[in-house]
Design a protein around this motif. Structure first.
Motif, PDB file in Angstrom:
ATOM      1  N   PHE A   1      -8.230   9.659  -8.494  1.00 21.25           N
ATOM      2  CA  PHE A   1      -8.766  10.871  -7.870  1.00 21.25           C
ATOM      3  C   PHE A   1      -8.865  10.821  -6.353  1.00 21.25           C
ATOM      4  N   PRO A   2      -9.282   9.696  -5.745  1.00 20.14           N
ATOM      5  CA  PRO A   2      -9.402   9.725  -4.277  1.00 20.14           C
ATOM      6  C   PRO A   2      -8.081   9.999  -3.574  1.00 20.14           C
ATOM      7  N   ASP A   3      -6.962   9.654  -4.256  1.00 17.21           N
ATOM      8  CA  ASP A   3      -5.677   9.804  -3.579  1.00 17.21           C
ATOM      9  C   ASP A   3      -5.017  11.139  -3.831  1.00 17.21           C
ATOM     10  N   ALA A   4      -5.562  11.930  -4.756  1.00 18.73           N
ATOM     11  CA  ALA A   4      -4.888  13.188  -5.104  1.00 18.73           C
ATOM     12  C   ALA A   4      -4.950  14.155  -3.930  1.00 18.73           C
ATOM     13  N   ASP A   5      -3.787  14.632  -3.492  1.00 15.67           N
ATOM     14  CA  ASP A   5      -3.744  15.506  -2.308  1.00 15.67           C
ATOM     15  C   ASP A   5      -4.481  16.804  -2.534  1.00 15.67           C
TER      16      ASP A   5
ATOM     17  N   ASP B   1     -11.361  16.938   0.087  1.00 16.57           N
ATOM     18  CA  ASP B   1     -12.431  17.802   0.608  1.00 16.57           C
ATOM     19  C   ASP B   1     -12.852  18.903  -0.350  1.00 16.57           C
ATOM     20  N   GLY B   2     -12.524  18.752  -1.617  1.00 14.05           N
ATOM     21  CA  GLY B   2     -12.910  19.817  -2.543  1.00 14.05           C
ATOM     22  C   GLY B   2     -13.681  19.331  -3.738  1.00 14.05           C
ATOM     23  N   MET B   3     -14.117  18.069  -3.705  1.00 13.87           N
ATOM     24  CA  MET B   3     -14.770  17.518  -4.900  1.00 13.87           C
ATOM     25  C   MET B   3     -16.268  17.384  -4.701  1.00 13.87           C
TER      26      MET B   3
ATOM     27  N   GLN C   1     -14.533   0.076  -4.164  1.00 13.90           N
ATOM     28  CA  GLN C   1     -13.416   0.680  -3.431  1.00 13.90           C
ATOM     29  C   GLN C   1     -13.294   2.158  -3.775  1.00 13.90           C
ATOM     30  N   TRP C   2     -13.413   2.453  -5.060  1.00 10.62           N
ATOM     31  CA  TRP C   2     -13.296   3.846  -5.485  1.00 10.62           C
ATOM     32  C   TRP C   2     -14.378   4.704  -4.837  1.00 10.62           C
TER      33      TRP C   2
ATOM     34  N   GLN D   1     -15.602   8.918  -0.854  1.00 14.92           N
ATOM     35  CA  GLN D   1     -16.330   9.449   0.299  1.00 14.92           C
ATOM     36  C   GLN D   1     -15.378   9.767   1.428  1.00 14.92           C
ATOM     37  N   ALA D   2     -14.352   8.905   1.596  1.00 13.36           N
ATOM     38  CA  ALA D   2     -13.350   9.181   2.618  1.00 13.36           C
ATOM     39  C   ALA D   2     -12.584  10.457   2.292  1.00 13.36           C
ATOM     40  N   ALA D   3     -12.478  10.773   0.995  1.00 14.67           N
ATOM     41  CA  ALA D   3     -11.774  11.997   0.597  1.00 14.67           C
ATOM     42  C   ALA D   3     -12.673  13.219   0.702  1.00 14.67           C
ATOM     43  N   GLY D   4     -13.879  13.058   1.244  1.00 17.29           N
ATOM     44  CA  GLY D   4     -14.729  14.209   1.537  1.00 17.29           C
ATOM     45  C   GLY D   4     -15.539  14.731   0.370  1.00 17.29           C
ATOM     46  N   VAL D   5     -15.912  13.861  -0.565  1.00 19.96           N
ATOM     47  CA  VAL D   5     -16.681  14.343  -1.707  1.00 19.96           C
ATOM     48  C   VAL D   5     -18.091  14.732  -1.257  1.00 19.96           C
ATOM     49  N   GLN D   6     -18.633  15.806  -1.843  1.00 22.68           N
ATOM     50  CA  GLN D   6     -19.966  16.273  -1.465  1.00 22.68           C
ATOM     51  C   GLN D   6     -20.997  15.921  -2.534  1.00 22.68           C
ATOM     52  N   SER D   7     -22.223  15.665  -2.081  1.00 21.49           N
ATOM     53  CA  SER D   7     -23.276  15.273  -3.010  1.00 21.49           C
ATOM     54  C   SER D   7     -24.143  16.456  -3.410  1.00 21.49           C
ATOM     55  N   TYR D   8     -24.489  16.525  -4.686  1.00 17.08           N
ATOM     56  CA  TYR D   8     -25.388  17.553  -5.203  1.00 17.08           C
ATOM     57  C   TYR D   8     -26.505  16.876  -5.972  1.00 17.08           C
TER      58      TYR D   8
END
Lengths: 541, 408
Positions: free
Chosen positions: B224-228, B232-234, B261-262, B267-274
């Motif tokens: 998932f972190p690498d999926a283009d 920034d949408g997760m 690592q995952w 986080q580098a892929a812009g995941v947001q916390s809820y």
């Protein structure tokens, strides 16, 4: 002192009044120590964390981030409050703004709304699941700028705490000597220059006092940052306490208390600095009114906007939620029951009663005693006031579990938490009432043959009653809206207005909290009335 | 008429009282379900919802008994072709009487409470008090209270096996009776009967169908972190118990380094916390997020409230992302009400209760005789990872890992 007392003292015997003084001091002292317990326990917890772990947690990136967030929030809110509060004070006290009286009241009124209710209202309106989003969705606007985080927290906190700055600045303005300003004008200063060089320096202590109140409030506020999802110390301490991670919670508590001490030290230094400046003038030579000219009506927009945002918007939002009920998306919200309100009332009433009882010895000792030692217990009680509610909650949770397990989960712990936090309110009102009682009345009663306790009960107590009642009312009303300690310490199955609103807010089922939130605003308004009512009774020293 | 036989029986016998209270239960359950479904029915274009008052016992008795079970179910297309649930019926269970205190792990809140309220109505001598908090919070609280011998509740209902495992390890529980756990498959019962699963929850990926195609979503959660398409949408909910169980499973399967690592890559892929996963599913449905990590039923609940939203579920294969966790119950080690708590749990595992959970909360039922709703893949069709649920109690290293990655 009566002759017999003096004689017995000479003879090295303990006179009855000495024994009374001793008993009084012991009582006051024990109350003060009891009230300091949560903080002492927190300090003790932090001490028992091994050194390496202590430093490990202290220097983590997340800790530094939280520290930074907290400091930035406090500084931003304080600065913004000054920017809002000072001009408002100047406008309402020194200019010919139309409807000055009305705007003065409106500008002070936001104190009435508990800041987390304001945060709740704003998130329910402007948040991603809020009304504005719903209203804009059919227009094709899918996302609105996020209200969460630093920006939202700063806006909400400023809107509901700027009145501190407003009120203190206004008080300063009303006592400034106008003749110095006139002198500056005759020396060819423009109005603005005169303001800057003469008025402003005299305002500094007032502004500083208000700013520090704002800073203290912001530092210890839990509800707003939590709702706005902004990680500051209060929020993190709460999370760590509920996860029962004592080491994290105690270290963060120490840091938070440390910041509080810094602010208090700053406050005492500024106060001391202010005492050497201009004498206090009671307003007979007030500076002349500044004429706004063509800006007169335009200037009203400023107080109007602030009043609209802070006073009109939250109740309006809550009222619209009353009309509609949120669709049961989560299915997770429980229905409101009036038993919750009854619980709130019960526990607050108990807290008020306990506070008043505890306040009496402290107030009496402080008012009637001589020497600095006699006001020590009273000052110690202020510590509990300054310590944020979430730290008190955490401390008492640990104390209850480790020291008095039989009290764990009982209502007594919650009531005690309220006493720790709000005792100074009762002490303050009681003390000022006692100060107004002529000591000769008590002596007169003694000469008529009444034993001291009876004299106290029959002569002093009725005169002090208004102060005691006011103190009880204040503690009652502030306990009703206390958030952090209530969430942490409530007994099993005990829901109050506040915990219900919190639960509903977490489930985003805003419609259900409208009524309790409006009730809380009403209660808060009542406490304002009590404070204002006291102002009329108090004799200016 | 069916009722005439009952009239001739001796009214004083316990059997009759038991039978009549059962019928009243089914009738009451029917009333609750129908009343609650009144609004739901209009959403699915069903018949007009009416205002149902308390049933007239005699008149409604026969009719209710005949269709009582269907009243437990949700409404609408998901029920098409649904067979009657098999398993132990509530009718055959002992009465509930007394006061029960329940620690209720958050997330289900109102829906479980609705079911408990029905039980309260049927058994007049039974009442309960529940305190709702996040499961992980409750696990910590219960552990501490057990140590000081100050447990405040009789029963702990958690939304994840991890929290249940924690309280078992802290020796805060006592075993359930063999009779209670008997119908549940072995995979969902703790080996010494210290906790039992009540409803299954599959980890899933809710995604916004307007923004993404199912083919955009990888089959392995580690990709998932690498999926283009997902940058920034997760969204995720790191404080949520079920999410932490998911990370524990990843830790057990892939190892700590890969998991760390995952977390960092996400986080580098812009995941947001809820704060919780319902909010995530809702955010995905409104377009605030493209995709998220949540339990499968939240998406179904969002759709139940707003059927037009572009929301669908994707399941990964064979890894922690397709973990099937359970919400479950554990008896807390208190002497008061121990027997009552055990029978209460037995009620939660009855055919009617499981049908309720399946069709109202959209969870995976524990009884083999009750089917999951709609076009959810059955548990066999899901490629679940090879992990023992009891191992999920090993949460300490998970929280450390999450803290180290800066997520918590």
């Amino acid at each position: 002192m009566s002759v017999s007392d003096r004689v017995s003292r000479r003879l090295g015997q303990r006179s009855p009044s000495d024994i009374q003084a001793l008993v009084l001091a012991l009582l006051a002292g024990s109350v003060a120590v009891a009230v300091l317990t949560p903080l002492l326990w927190v300090l003790n917890s932090a001490r028992s964390v091994p050194f390496s772990r202590f430093f490990d947690i202290l220097f983590r990136q997340t800790t530094l981030d939280i520290f930074l967030n907290t400091v930035v929030l406090v500084v931003a809110v304080t600065a913004l409050s000054i920017i809002v509060g000072v001009p408002l004070a100047v406008l309402t006290a020194q200019t010919d703004l139309p409807f000055r009286r009305l705007f003065t009241v409106l500008a002070a009124l936001p104190l009435v709304v508990p800041s987390y209710i304001g945060a709740f209202a704003f998130v329910s309106a402007f948040g991603p699941r809020g009304e504005l989003a719903d209203a804009l969705a059919p227009l094709g606007i899918e996302q609105i700028p996020s209200i969460y985080g630093l920006v939202g927290s700063v806006i909400v906190l400023t809107l509901f705490t700027y009145p501190y700055v407003f009120l203190t600045t206004r008080a300063s303005l009303l006592s400034i000597d106008g003749r110095a300003v006139e002198a500056a004008r005759t020396l060819n200063h423009t109005r603005l220059e005169a303001f800057r060089r003469v008025t402003l320096p005299q305002l500094k202590p007032g502004i500083a006092a208000g700013a520090l109140l704002v800073a203290l409030y912001t530092l210890s506020d839990f509800g707003t940052p939590a709702i706005m999802q902004f990680d500051v110390f209060t929020r993190i301490i709460y999370v760590r306490t509920t996860a029962r991670q004592v080491d994290f919670a105690s270290i963060f508590s120490i840091l938070l208390v440390g910041l509080t001490v810094v602010i208090l030290l700053a406050e005492s230094r500024i106060e001391r600095g202010g005492e050497t400046s201009a004498y206090v003038n009671r307003g007979t030579d007030r500076p002349g009114v500044v004429r706004l000219g063509r800006w007169r009506w335009v200037a009203t927009l400023f107080p109007l906007t602030i009043a609209a945002l802070a006073l009109a918007l939250p109740p309006a939002i809550l009222l619209t939620w009353l009309g509609r009920s949120t669709p049961e998306l989560a299915g997770a919200a429980v229905d409101f029951q009036w038993a919750f309100a009854w619980n709130s009332v019960t526990v607050s009433a108990l807290a008020a009663g306990a506070s008043v009882l505890a306040a009496l010895p402290l107030a009496y000792l402080s008012a009637r005693g001589d020497g600095r030692l006699s006001s020590l217990p009273e000052r110690a009680s202020y510590v509990g006031y300054a310590v944020p509610g979430v730290v008190v909650g955490f401390g008492l949770l640990s104390v209850a579990l480790n020291v008095t397990p039989f009290l764990y989960g009982s209502l007594a712990v919650l009531v005690f938490a309220y006493v720790v936090r709000f005792l100074p309110q009762a002490v303050g009102t009681t003390r000022s009432s006692i100060l107004q009682v002529d000591p000769q009345l008590l002596e007169a009663a003694r000469t008529l043959g009444k034993p001291p306790l009876v004299a106290f009960r029959k002569v002093v107590l009725p005169l002090v009653m208004p102060g005691i009642v006011a103190g009880a009312a204040l503690v009652f009303l502030t306990s009703m809206k206390e958030l952090a300690a209530t969430l942490l310490l409530r007994p099993f199955g005990f829901e109050t207005l506040v915990t219900y609103i919190w639960q509903v807010q977490e489930a985003a089922a805003y419609g259900q909290a409208a009524v309790p939130a409006l009730v809380l605003i009403g209660i808060s308004a009542l406490s304002m009335l009590v404070i204002l009512g006291r102002e009329r009774y108090d004799v200016k020293e | 008429m069916m009722t005439t036989n009952d009239d001739t029986r001796d009214i004083g016998s316990t059997g009759e009282r038991q039978q009549s209270s059962r019928r009243r239960f089914l009738a009451a359950g029917g009333v609750v379900a129908t009343g609650a479904l009144a609004g739901c029915a209009s959403l699915f274009g069903g018949d007009e919802g009416g205002d149902y008052g308390p049933p007239d016992y005699d008149a409604a008795d026969a009719a209710m008994e005949a269709m009582a079970l269907s009243e437990f179910q949700g409404s609408g297309a998901i029920l098409e072709g649904r067979p009657a649930p098999g398993g132990r019926s509530i009718v055959d269970l002992p009465n509930l009487a007394g006061d029960l205190s329940i620690y209720l792990g958050g997330g289900e809140g109102g829906l479980y409470l609705e079911f408990f309220d029905v039980l309260e109505e049927v058994y007049p001598e039974f009442s309960y008090t529940a305190q709702s908090k996040p499961s992980s919070e409750l696990a910590a609280q219960i552990s501490e209270e057990a140590q000081a011998n100050q447990l405040q509740a009789d029963l702990f209902i958690s939304i994840g096996a991890g929290s249940l495992g924690t309280v078992v390890e802290e020796e805060a529980t006592r075993p359930l009776t063999a009779e209670t756990v008997e119908p549940v498959p072995e995979a969902f019962v703790e080996p010494s009967n210290n906790w039992v699963g009540i409803a299954g929850r599959a980890r899933a990926i809710p995604y916004n169908t307007d923004r993404l195609d199912e083919s955009d979503l990888p089959d392995s959660v580690m990709d998932f972190p690498d999926a283009d398409s997902l940058q920034d949408g997760m969204g995720w909910a790191p404080t949520y118990g079920a999410f932490q169980d998911f990370i524990t499973a990843m830790r057990l399967q892939e190892g700590e380094d890969a998991t760390l690592q995952w977390l960092e890559d996400m986080q580098a892929a812009g995941v947001q916390s809820y704060d919780n996963e319902f909010l995530i599913s809702d955010a995905v449905s409104t377009g605030e997020l493209d995709a998220g990590f949540a339990n499968h039923y939240y998406a179904l609940r969002v759709l139940n409230g707003s059927p037009d939203r572009p929301l669908d579920l994707h399941f990964t294969r064979g890894d922690a992302g397709s973990l099937v966790n359970v919400s479950g119950a554990a008896l807390l080690d208190r002497d008061e009400s121990a027997g009552l708590a055990d029978v209460f749990v037995r009620h939660l595992l009855s055919a009617e209760a499981q049908e309720f959970f399946a069709t109202r909360t959209y969870a995976y039922p524990m009884l083999p005789g009750v089917q999951p709703v709609g076009d959810l893949p059955s548990i066999d069709e899901l490629e679940t990872p090879d992990i023992d649920l009891t191992e999920l109690s090993n949460t300490g290293p998970t929280t450390d890992l999450l803290t180290e990655a800066g997520v918590l």
